[in-house]
Motif scaffolding. Sequence first.
Motif, PDB file in Angstrom:
ATOM      1  N   LYS A   9       0.653  -0.952   0.391  1.00  0.00           N
ATOM      2  CA  LYS A   9       0.433  -0.008  -0.103  1.00  0.00           C
ATOM      3  C   LYS A   9       0.844   1.442   0.104  1.00  0.00           C
ATOM      4  O   LYS A   9       0.506   2.717  -0.781  1.00  0.00           O
ATOM      5  CB  LYS A   9      -0.852  -0.072   1.180  1.00  0.00           C
ATOM      6  CG  LYS A   9      -1.830   1.113   1.303  1.00  0.00           C
ATOM      7  CD  LYS A   9      -2.884   1.237   2.393  1.00  0.00           C
ATOM      8  CE  LYS A   9      -3.382   2.083   2.577  1.00  0.00           C
ATOM      9  NZ  LYS A   9      -4.594   1.710   3.904  1.00  0.00           N
ATOM     10  N   GLU A  32      -7.627  10.885  -5.930  1.00  0.00           N
ATOM     11  CA  GLU A  32      -8.515  10.337  -6.697  1.00  0.00           C
ATOM     12  C   GLU A  32      -8.620   8.390  -6.672  1.00  0.00           C
ATOM     13  O   GLU A  32      -8.832   7.751  -6.329  1.00  0.00           O
ATOM     14  CB  GLU A  32      -9.107  10.665  -7.785  1.00  0.00           C
ATOM     15  CG  GLU A  32     -10.368   9.705  -8.191  1.00  0.00           C
ATOM     16  CD  GLU A  32     -10.576  10.057  -9.853  1.00  0.00           C
ATOM     17  OE1 GLU A  32     -11.780   9.328 -10.945  1.00  0.00           O
ATOM     18  OE2 GLU A  32     -10.864  11.119 -10.543  1.00  0.00           O
ATOM     19  N   GLY A  35      -7.960   6.713  -3.607  1.00  0.00           N
ATOM     20  CA  GLY A  35      -8.792   7.578  -2.751  1.00  0.00           C
ATOM     21  C   GLY A  35      -8.689   8.086  -1.056  1.00  0.00           C
ATOM     22  O   GLY A  35      -9.286   7.421  -0.404  1.00  0.00           O
ATOM     23  N   CYS A  37      -8.862  12.397  -0.164  1.00  0.00           N
ATOM     24  CA  CYS A  37      -9.327  13.975   0.307  1.00  0.00           C
ATOM     25  C   CYS A  37      -8.446  14.412  -0.261  1.00  0.00           C
ATOM     26  O   CYS A  37      -6.709  14.515   0.032  1.00  0.00           O
ATOM     27  CB  CYS A  37     -10.021  14.106   1.601  1.00  0.00           C
ATOM     28  SG  CYS A  37      -9.012  14.609   3.216  1.00  0.00           S
TER      29      CYS A  37
END
Length: 448
Positions: A9, A32, A35, A37
Motif C-alpha cells: 500500500k 482519486e 482514495g 481527500c
Amino acid sequence: MERVTLNKKEQKRLMVLNGVDRGELSVGQAAELLGLCLRHLRRMLARYRNEGAAALAHGNRGRKPHHATSEGIKEQVVTLAQTTYAGCNHQHLTELLYEREGIRLSRSTVRRILLRAGIRSPRKRRAPKHRRRRERYPVEGMLLQIDGSHDDWLEGRGPWLTLISAVDDATGKVPYGLFRDEEDTQGYILLLRHIVENQGIPEALYHDRHGIFERSRKEPESLEEQLAGKRQPTQFGRIMEELGITSIASHSPQARGRIERLWGTFQDRLKSELRIAGARTKEEANQVLWDFLPRFNRRFAVLPKEPGLAYRQPPEGLNPDEVLCFKYQRTVGADNVVRFGEHRIQIMPTNGRLSYARAKVEVHERMDGSIGVYYQGQCLAIKPAPPEAPLLRARNMERVIPKATNDKEPFMPDKMTKMSLELKSSHRYKPAPDHPWRRPFKLHIDRG
C-alpha cells in the motif's frame, strides 16, 4: 544511509506521489487514485518532499502496542496449558483461563500463543462432508434425544462409566445427565424422572433400538402377546405409555446426530473437567457433571424458533413412585404371600378385605429399593413373610444317604443301596415284545 521498508500500500502511494512531482498527475487525480481527500494528500505530499520515502511508513511500525499481551501472561498461559489444563482444546482453555484464572484473552490470542510454543489443539477434526441436517423442532420440549456413552471418562483413574443423558432438539440444551456403571433401565428411569419433576413431560423421546426401549423382533412372542395381537412393552416403554410420551426409534446413529455430536463435545470438555477436578469415583464424576451442565448450557444452547415450552406439567395426583418404577404381575398364594425373587411378602387385610388369595396383584420395585404391592390401583398393606421351611426332598435325601461320620473317609453306601439308587435314577421299565401293550388294536364288528 537509512533503510526504509514499505508495504504494498505504501509503495503504491510512493509511485503516485512521484508522478505528481514529475508533473504526470495532478493533485486531484492522485487523490482519486489513492482514495484520499485533497487535504490529506497535500499533507502527505508535503511530508514526502521533506522526509522522503520514510514519511510514508506508518509511525507505529516497530513499536510494541500498548494493549499487547505481556510476556508474563504468555508464559503463564503456556505453563497452564501444559500442566493444569493439559488436553483442553483452545476454545475450552480460553474459557477456563477466564473462569478459573481471571485471564481474559480471545480464542485467537490463546491459539496464537500456543502455536508459537508448539502446542496444538488435541482435538482432531475430520474433513467436512456435505450433509443436509434435519431442521430442529421449533419449541423446546417437543423432542428429546436420549442415549448412553460407555467410555473411559476417568482416564484410568477409576472404572469405565456410562454417561446417560438427554439433549433438547430445539435448543441443544442438556436438561440432565448421570453416570452409571452400565447402560441400564434404572439409569434411564432416573434420567426421565428428573426431567419430569424439574421441566415437565416431553412430547417425544428419540432413541436407538436398544432392548431397554423396545423388544427385539427376533424374540419369540408369548401366548399372552399372541392373544392380544401386540408385543408387551419393556419397563421403560410402559413408562412412556403411561406418561403419554411418543416413542421414536431411529434406524442409524446419524439420525441422532445432535446427541452423537454431544458425546464428542463431552468426551473433550467433560473429560478435561473431570481430570482437573481429580474425579476417581462415580459419585465424584456425577458431582462434576452436575456442576458442568449449567455452564455448558449457557455456552452452547441456542434460542428456539418459537417461544414457549412444549413440556406438559404432570397431572394432579401423579405419584412418580407409582409410575417411574418397575412393575411385575404376580399371583397371591393361598397363604396371602407373594413371591418376588428372593423376597416373600405377606399381604395384610386392607380396604376391608381379609384375604387376597389367588388374586392378581402388581408388584412395584421403586428406585429407592422399596417394594409395594397394588391391587386394582390400591396399595396394600404388606410386611415381610416368615421364612419358608426347608425342602422335604432335601430331608428325604439325607435319610437315604446319611452324612459321613469321618471327614477323611466319606461314607460309601453298600451294594444294595447303590443298586437301588441306580434303578431309581437311570433304569426305565421296557415292556416285552409280546406284552399286551405292544399288540395291535383290532376292531371287531358283530355283523349278526
